[in-house]
Design an enzyme around this catalytic site. Structure first.
Site, short mmCIF file in Angstrom:
data_model
loop_
_atom_site.label_atom_id
_atom_site.label_comp_id
_atom_site.label_asym_id
_atom_site.label_seq_id
_atom_site.Cartn_x
_atom_site.Cartn_y
_atom_site.Cartn_z
CB CYS B 106 19.43 -1.64 -28.67
SG CYS B 106 18.47 -3.20 -28.64
CB CYS B 109 15.93 -4.74 -27.09
SG CYS B 109 15.83 -5.26 -25.34
CB SER B 110 16.87 -1.03 -23.87
OG SER B 110 16.34 -2.14 -22.99
CB CYS B 111 21.00 -4.59 -26.36
SG CYS B 111 19.76 -5.72 -26.48
#
Lengths: 222, 198, 222, 198
Positions: B106, B109-111
């Site tokens: 991601c 972000c950090s999905c």
């Protein structure tokens, strides 16, 4: 918002493998602030753009200087300040009290705990693919050039690049609008396939494929 | 000021103190329950983690019909095993083959697919991974000790939108005699992100 | 190198007008380290990529955390460490001596001062426009997509964008190569004109024009 | 350690100490002359600055032939006034008109025409200017108090390559009776970067 968070393709960050990198977190406060963030969201204690969108608003120097969970602390605070759940200075005052050795206040509410786990287990998928999607699998599209002031899911590195529709994922409202409470209708979301050469030009690696899910609004016919 | 002093003496814990103070403040206001926070932490430490994803992969390896359902209707197939929930609202399972290797990131972000993999490792959330794997995936995979044949197509999935990805690795050669439970032990978290092979 | 220095179009840095912004510098050491940097360049005390190129190698978090002149201190040090003019630890040792109250060493060399001012007054232009430049004024070109590992003068925000040749500026060797001592022949350098909509998409401002000087290697026919 | 102590007690001057130590180290080695550094600092504080550019602009306002030479062969025209040198190797003079307003930036660095403008102001080197003026020039100019008519074409010159830019502003109305020296006093640095008008 084209801030420091949009880092696909950037240089200078070093190697991925770092000591401790395998762990999700390293200190006790880190999963707690993560949990606190979720909880304040579910319990309606924050306002305005969500946590992710709020973190994108950090100025780039602060974003890069902060650790991952420091960013979460920051966004939780910002959201609660916007809502009025906490007031400016209250966190700092509590920091002083705790640093002076005061006991950490505890609040028990088993019902809230149960509610939280229930929320974590709930599924809320996007709408199914619309029958009248503008593009279908195999069609060529180009990502629009843009510089949105606010939240977007269209990273800089694919803007202006042509790709191919892989599949229609479903229908969803445009985050660029919903983040700010602006009205939006569900629109098709596509997985779009890009050739690495089209994104980065020729590279030292063999050509590869990059796939992203992109909202219809981000695309135009190629 | 003692807070300032503290900050200068122990800079590593300024972040800890702030996070603790935020939780304490909300507990004092009666708005956030300490046991709710405990419950969430425990949930992702004990109940939800890559062991879930490993069970999914092992099932797909031994059950062709399940594999097909998993690829065609991933949410329903995951629900069969009870692995739904937040950050798994929309799932895609991408299968490795002899000619395709999938890897997930991601960039914005950090999905990450919590219901099947738990919370992401630090490297997944790190700047170098987010910056580099979409632009030089083989160099990054090499840092994980993974050297792919030159003719394998690398597919990098940037999950910065609403779909979360699980990589379905190839069943390793020599595992023909293993049962589903044994197979699951071969499936590490990194295999399901795409930075390792079982 | 697509580092933090390549910031055209980025969000989150705030307003331009800041207290003290009108001054070139604010502390005595700032123009001195600027002068020192020039001087070490002219006197051959540094090695490897130049100051600008070296500063681009700072990791993004450090680049954004540093002040403008802190970056110059850093690049001067790096260049002299590479050359062997100074050794690791020497600056820190001198910092301790100065912090302990030792007198600052002084070295007089009036000839060096004269040489320096002479260098500052010298003009070294690029070669004149070549007669056989690939593109001429008015021609449409597109900036190649690329992700160079090293120094480049082709900012991210124009990559993939089509523009129009404004004028052929001259001929110069490609900095992407010369920075690292790689062989390069002079090639045309063009001022290229871009429509703002083609770079950023539609914006809230009336359409405007962006012009950059780009080396032939960065361009392809549109 | 005293250095660490110093660093924590007076963080604002850690940068100053480091720069001073670097100069001291090179002076001690006999490699860098203190008076050479003094000379460079003095040169850009006293001899070279926007007063040079102002003389160029004033001359162009009163002498059409000079104006033409300045636009056609800027280096030679600047040499006539003795304004050559480093960061002025390749010059372009861009003239404002009733329909065009020019503004200069260096998005990648801090490139600036030293021989005619001296060293750049802090805002020119700042992140917000470098980031924004190529993307929202009118919003930036508004912060400088400059509101342009909607039908004026803004041209933003990103001087991140080898050419350095000087903006030639329009001679202000009401200045018909002024001589060259008086005209020069109207020309501020910002007018020649393009963030102000005389």
């Amino acid at each position: 918002m084209d801030g420091a968070h949009d880092m696909g393709g950037m240089h200078g960050f070093g190697t991925v493998a770092q000591p401790g990198g395998e762990l999700p977190y390293h200190e006790d406060w880190e999963p707690r602030v993560f949990a606190l963030h979720l909880l304040t969201g579910f319990e309606g204690l924050g306002a305005g753009p969500g946590g992710r969108q709020t973190r994108e608003e950090m100025d780039p120097a602060s974003y890069l200087a902060a650790s991952y969970f420091e960013r979460w602390t920051w966004s939780a605070e910002q959201r609660m300040l916007r809502k009025g759940t906490i007031a400016h200075g209250e966190v700092e005052a509590m920091m002083e009290r705790l640093a002076a050795g005061e006991q950490v206040p505890v609040h028990a509410d088993p019902a809230m705990a149960e509610r939280m786990i229930g929320r974590l287990q709930r599924r809320a998928p996007m709408d199914p693919p619309p029958a009248d999607a503008r593009f279908g699998p195999g069609e060529r599209v180009r990502v629009r050039r843009m510089r949105p002031d606010g939240h977007t899911r269209c990273p800089r590195y694919v803007r202006g690049v042509a790709g191919t529709i892989e599949v229609v994922r479903g229908a969803d409202r445009l985050p660029d609008l919903t983040t700010y409470g602006a009205p939006a209708q569900p629109e098709p979301v596509y997985a779009v396939r890009f050739a690495s050469d089209d994104v980065w030009g020729p590279s030292r690696e063999p050509p590869f494929t990059i796939l992203l899910d992109l909202w219809d609004s981000y695309l135009e016919p190629a | 000021m003692s807070t300032e002093h503290h900050h200068h003496e122990r800079p590593a814990s300024a972040a800890a103190l702030r996070a603790q103070a935020l939780e304490a403040l909300l507990a004092e206001k009666g708005l956030v329950s300490t046991d709710a926070i405990d419950a969430v932490v425990t949930y992702y430490e004990q109940d939800v983690g890559p062991q879930n994803g490993a069970r999914v992969v092992a099932r797909a390896w031994v059950d062709d019909a399940y594999r097909e359902r998993l690829l065609e209707h991933p949410e329903a197939a995951l629900d069969e095993l009870g692995f739904g929930g937040m950050e798994g609202h929309n799932m895609a399972v991408v299968a490795n083959s002899e000619t395709v290797h999938n890897v997930v990131v991601c960039t914005l972000c950090s999905c990450y697919p919590w219901p099947v993999l738990g919370l992401p490792p630090s490297w997944y959330k790190s700047e170098p991974y987010r910056a580099r794997v979409v632009a030089e995936p083989r160099a990054v995979l090499r840092e994980f000790g993974l050297e792919l044949a030159g003719d394998v197509e690398v597919r990098v999935w940037d999950s910065s939108a609403e779909v979360r990805y699980l990589v379905l690795p190839l069943r390793p050669p020599g595992s023909e005699d293993l049962g589903e439970d044994e197979l699951a032990t071969l499936v590490t978290r990194d295999c399901m992100i795409g930075t390792a092979l079982p």
